[in-house]
Design a protein around this motif. Structure first.
Motif: not given
Length: 181
Positions: A150-158
């Motif tokens: 979840r954190e990795r997906r959030k970082a990729r989106r940002q």
């Protein structure tokens, strides 16, 4: 290298059906008990298919999921090492009873093998824990791996959003526009 590593999932699922009765083939087997005579030829020979015939086994879905490959490899290694250790211990015991000169070296090697077998058993446990942490456990909702994904997906989106905004700024700058006024 095992055959599972060489076969893909489709081939493996196809290979499972070979030589193993599934529920569909079990129904067909009730209709055709003789392997030499197909079910539709029973009428030609004037015989009825016996209703008491059952296949040797019927394949059922697995109750538990298959172990991940690294864990399975560690488990197989541990079983082999433990088996060799037990054989060494039995040979050491028999050599001691017989009063053979080989008893002392066998006892020493059994002690060393016991240490290695303990390490192998711990290796299975550690490998399983590492795999679960990296890939997540399906049944546990608060899995560490799920939170990390979840954190990795959030970082990729940002990162994508900042890249898009930088691209917009670059496009506006290249158009010769200096200000919004």
């Amino acid at each position: 290298m095992g055959s599972d590593e060489l076969m893909g999932t489709a081939e493996r699922s196809g290979a499972l059906g070979e030589g193993v009765a599934t529920s569909e083939t079990a129904q067909l087997a009730v209709q055709a008990p003789d392997h030499d005579i197909p079910a539709d030829e029973y009428e030609v020979y004037g015989r009825e298919a016996p209703s008491h015939y059952r296949p040797l086994w019927i394949e059922e879905p697995a109750r538990r999921r298959r172990l991940p490959d690294p864990v399975r490899t560690a488990a197989v290694r541990a079983v082999l090492i433990i088996a060799v250790t037990l054989i060494q211990a039995v040979v050491a015991f028999l050599c001691t009873l017989a009063g053979s000169w080989l008893a002392f070296p066998m006892v020493l090697s059994s002690i060393a093998s016991t240490v290695v077998a303990t390490w192998a058993a711990l290796d299975v446990w550690v490998t399983r824990q590492v795999w679960n942490q990296r890939n997540g456990v399906v049944s546990v909702p608060s899995s560490t791996a799920r939170a990390l994904r979840r954190e990795r997906r959030k970082a990729r989106r940002q990162a994508r959003a900042t890249e898009r905004s930088q691209e917009r700024i670059r496009r506006r700058g290249s158009a010769g526009q200096l200000s919004h006024s």
